[in-house]
Scaffold this motif. Structure first.
Motif, PDB file in Angstrom:
ATOM      1  N   THR A   5       0.857  -1.189   0.000  1.00  0.00           N
ATOM      2  CA  THR A   5       0.000   0.000   0.000  1.00  0.00           C
ATOM      3  C   THR A   5       0.893   1.238   0.000  1.00  0.00           C
ATOM      4  OG1 THR A   5      -0.038   0.029   2.418  1.00  0.00           O
ATOM      5  CG2 THR A   5      -1.832  -1.169   1.324  1.00  0.00           C
ATOM      6  N   SER A   6       0.298   2.380  -0.360  1.00  0.00           N
ATOM      7  CA  SER A   6       1.126   3.584  -0.516  1.00  0.00           C
ATOM      8  C   SER A   6       0.851   4.591   0.604  1.00  0.00           C
ATOM      9  CB  SER A   6       0.802   4.240  -1.857  1.00  0.00           C
ATOM     10  OG  SER A   6      -0.534   4.723  -1.824  1.00  0.00           O
ATOM     11  N   PRO A   7       1.794   5.522   0.815  1.00  0.00           N
ATOM     12  CA  PRO A   7       1.545   6.588   1.792  1.00  0.00           C
ATOM     13  C   PRO A   7       0.290   7.386   1.430  1.00  0.00           C
ATOM     14  CG  PRO A   7       3.849   6.580   1.124  1.00  0.00           C
ATOM     15  CD  PRO A   7       3.150   5.584   0.253  1.00  0.00           C
ATOM     16  N   GLU A   8       0.002   7.504   0.137  1.00  0.00           N
ATOM     17  CA  GLU A   8      -1.200   8.247  -0.278  1.00  0.00           C
ATOM     18  C   GLU A   8      -2.458   7.523   0.214  1.00  0.00           C
ATOM     19  OE1 GLU A   8       1.335   7.483  -2.416  1.00  0.00           O
ATOM     20  OE2 GLU A   8       2.184   9.516  -2.284  1.00  0.00           O
ATOM     21  N   GLN A   9      -2.440   6.198   0.109  1.00  0.00           N
ATOM     22  CA  GLN A   9      -3.609   5.445   0.609  1.00  0.00           C
ATOM     23  C   GLN A   9      -3.731   5.611   2.120  1.00  0.00           C
ATOM     24  OE1 GLN A   9      -2.350   1.738  -1.331  1.00  0.00           O
ATOM     25  NE2 GLN A   9      -4.417   1.537  -2.139  1.00  0.00           N
ATOM     26  N   PHE A  10      -2.575   5.591   2.788  1.00  0.00           N
ATOM     27  CA  PHE A  10      -2.598   5.768   4.246  1.00  0.00           C
ATOM     28  C   PHE A  10      -3.197   7.135   4.597  1.00  0.00           C
ATOM     29  CE2 PHE A  10      -0.262   7.363   8.044  1.00  0.00           C
ATOM     30  CZ  PHE A  10      -0.825   6.498   8.984  1.00  0.00           C
ATOM     31  N   GLN A  11      -2.713   8.171   3.903  1.00  0.00           N
ATOM     32  CA  GLN A  11      -3.229   9.518   4.190  1.00  0.00           C
ATOM     33  C   GLN A  11      -4.724   9.583   3.893  1.00  0.00           C
ATOM     34  OE1 GLN A  11      -1.693  11.577   5.844  1.00  0.00           O
ATOM     35  NE2 GLN A  11       0.447  10.948   5.645  1.00  0.00           N
ATOM     36  N   ALA A  12      -5.124   8.985   2.749  1.00  0.00           N
ATOM     37  CA  ALA A  12      -6.539   9.040   2.369  1.00  0.00           C
ATOM     38  C   ALA A  12      -7.410   8.279   3.374  1.00  0.00           C
ATOM     39  CB  ALA A  12      -6.722   8.460   0.968  1.00  0.00           C
TER      40      ALA A  12
END
Ligand SMILES: Cc1cc2nc3c(=O)[nH]c(=O)nc-3n(C[C@H](O)[C@H](O)[C@H](O)COP(=O)(O)OP(=O)(O)OC[C@H]3O[C@@H](n4cnc5c(N)ncnc54)[C@H](O)[C@@H]3O)c2cc1C
Ligand code: SF4
Length: 554
Positions: A141-148
């Motif tokens: 998973t990506s940091p963007e998914q984490f932030q989202a």
């Protein structure tokens, strides 16, 4: 020249122009990154063995052996594929080891190291453009998914992240709904284990000359490190990693869920997979673990339970590590860091300090959150001195034998007892880092500082994970072999009440602790005084490495 060097020399492909990669000790895979898709005959890899890093902390012998055996076997495997392999022994920071090689071979690439310690070490080469960090393809998973997933966070919650990822990826979803009607089957996965079904024997791996040579090296150069070296329990080759994963799929996953929280004297691992050490160095890829488990015909509670660990928890803790720069930059306030790596209580236990002769200059000892202000030094019982508490003594002895124990023993025995004793959270974190073969800063810090000790307050969890003897008695058979009785004189229950009383000011408003605080209020003054006396007696006895018995407790 040793056997490994000779073997590598013999297998080296012909010299030709290559594009070079630096492959850190925890990226030992050709299933991700450039090694997975570029022509092996056009690639070269640099592998660094580094006693300087090993000397940083008194790491478990089995951990050192695991890294060295896998690194050496990986070198030979890649040479067999036609990849040129430059293997060096460094005894210096990684950037110092790589700099002359960059001059000799040209600029290199490496996937962004998971370990902050290595990232910061290498940054100087990135700044000079000798080394380029490229995307680490091992993460799911990506940091963007984490932030989202955490638009309102911090605080961050694994459950929200996990639900977001399930929806976003469609894993275990049908018609946009979670399979089985709910995202988590955690509530069904809390059975104690009463002796059946029979758990599997832990896997054993064949010895080979490379592993034997690593064993020799550990015995000669690293004999002052603690822990048992067990070559028969050491996965080192690609085939060993396959064998471990086959064992885990066949013997563990079908029963993974129901006994996830159980503990037993009769089986150290029960149905846990033991894959973390190999997955964290990428001998087994997380993507493979998830896709194979999804493809298997498993009870849903077991399948979902396993997916939640790998796709949920493992990814989540890494994102939290990344988002806070290893808890140095908390959204609210920056945290102090320790000036140098801690020894996890080694000095108190051994009577001598752990001294790295080449103390690294660019390395601090990690962030020092301490929400509840714990200051007790880690007692020597965590290094193998006897406490008289069967649960603690048993788990500690398995850790020093195996370099491993499963999740609930880490959380509800080792962290629980340490938290109830107000053990300094950084010291406990360093101990876990030292003692476990799967520990690296990105994973051990969130787990110990965040979950195990509540040192980060509510940043990752809603409440401290603490319990008295009733939980341990319900979920294990430890009490049956203990001098104490969990229902009458076990000190862990008064320790629990004394903990709640000591930290009442900070914890009493926590909604998840409202019931325990109602019960504490009902506890008589006399009992509360006895709780406090037991806490003090136990803490002092364990600090002095004196085992406790029902006779020498208040
Ligand atoms: C105090 C404490 C310290 C921990 N320290 C580490 C550590 O240093 N390294 C480490 O890899 N795990 C750590 N964990 C998480 C977890 O305990 C181990 O990943 C697990 O016990 C490894 O054994 P296993 O492979 O048999 O896991 P299984 O129970 O079979 O689970 C499968 C996989 O899920 C992943 N996983 C499950 N929970 C977590 C989690 N909380 N964080 C990250 N991955 C998770 C692991 O990769 C594990 O291999 C810690 C947990 C606690 C409570
Ligand atoms: S009686 Fe208490 S100390 Fe003994 S094993 Fe049970 S919980 Fe641990």
């Amino acid at each position: 020249m040793g056997l490994f060097t000779e073997e590598l020399e013999r297998r080296q492909p012909p010299k030709q122009r290559r594009r070079w990669l630096f492959v850190p000790y925890d990226q030992l895979s050709d299933g991700i990154g450039p090694l997975s898709r570029e022509n092996p005959r056009g690639l070269g890899i640099v592998l660094v063995e580094n006693p300087w890093k090993a000397a940083r902390r008194p790491y478990h012998k089995q951990k050192l052996a695991l890294i060295l055996a896998n690194l050496r076997h990986f070198a030979l495997e890649q040479a067999n594929r036609g990849v040129a392999v430059k293997h060096v022994v460094a005894n210096a920071p990684y950037h110092a080891a790589l700099e002359p090689l960059i001059q000799e071979l040209g600029p290199m690439r490496t996937m962004v190291p998971a370990e902050r310690e290595l990232r910061t070490d290498l940054q100087v080469l990135v700044d000079k453009e000798g080394l380029t960090f490229i995307h680490h393809e091992g993460w799911l998973t990506s940091p963007e998914q984490f932030q989202a997933s955490a638009l309102k966070g911090p605080p961050w919650r694994m459950d929200s992240f996990y639900r977001y990822i399930r929806r976003d990826t469609g894993v275990l979803m049908s018609d946009n709904k979670p399979e089985g009607g709910k995202f988590s089957f955690d509530a069904e996965n809390r059975l104690p284990w009463k002796g059946t079904p029979a758990p599997p024997d832990p896997p054993a791996f064949p010895r080979d000359p490379i592993k034997e040579e690593v064993g020799e090296l550990i015995r000669k150069k690293f004999s002052h490190h603690p822990g048992r070296l067990d070559l028969d329990a050491l996965p080192g080759t690609r085939e060993d990693a396959e064998a471990l994963w086959s064992w885990a799929k066949c013997e563990c996953l079908p029963r993974f869920g129901p006994y996830e929280d159980a503990m037993s004297l009769k089986s150290r691992g029960l149905f846990h997979t033991r894959i973390s050490a190999l997955m964290n160095i990428h001998r087994l890829l997380p993507e493979r673990a998830v896709s194979d488990a999804l493809a298997m015909d498993l009870p849903l509670a077991s399948k979902e339970g396993f997916i939640r660990q790998v796709l949920g928890w493992r990814e989540f803790v890494n994102h939290v590590h990344g988002a806070t720069d290893g808890f140095r930059n908390l959204p609210t306030n920056p945290l102090p860091t320790y000036p140098s790596p801690g020894d996890g209580g080694y000095r108190l236990w051994s009577g001598k300090s752990w001294e790295s002769k080449r103390a690294p200059k660019n390395l601090d000892g990690g962030a020092g959150p301490n929400e509840l202000g714990f200051e007790t030094p880690l007692p020597p019982v965590y290094w193998g001195k006897k406490s008289g508490l069967t649960c603690l003594d048993h788990v500690v002895s398995t850790v020093w034998e195996d370099g491993h124990s499963h999740h609930i023993t880490r959380l509800m025995i080792l962290s629980n007892v340490a938290t109830l004793l107000d053990v300094q959270p950084r010291e406990l974190t360093d101990w876990f880092w030292i003692a476990y073969t799967d520990a690296y800063d990105w994973v051990v810090e969130p787990n110990v500082l965040g979950m195990g000790t509540f040192a980060l307050g509510e940043l990752l969890t809603t409440k401290p994970y603490v319990s008295g003897a009733a939980y341990i008695n319900r979920m294990s058979d430890y009490c049956s072999e203990c001098a104490f009785n969990p229902k009458t004189n076990c000190p862990i229950t008064p320790l629990y009440w004394a903990f709640l009383a000591r930290h009442e000011q900070k914890l009493r408003h926590n909604p998840r602790l409202s019931m325990p605080y109602v019960s504490l209020k009902k506890r008589s003054q006399g009992l509360r005084e006895k709780d406090r006396a037991i806490f003090q007696t136990l803490r002092d006895a364990l600090a002095a490495a004196q085992p406790v018995t029902p006779k020498n407790m208040p």
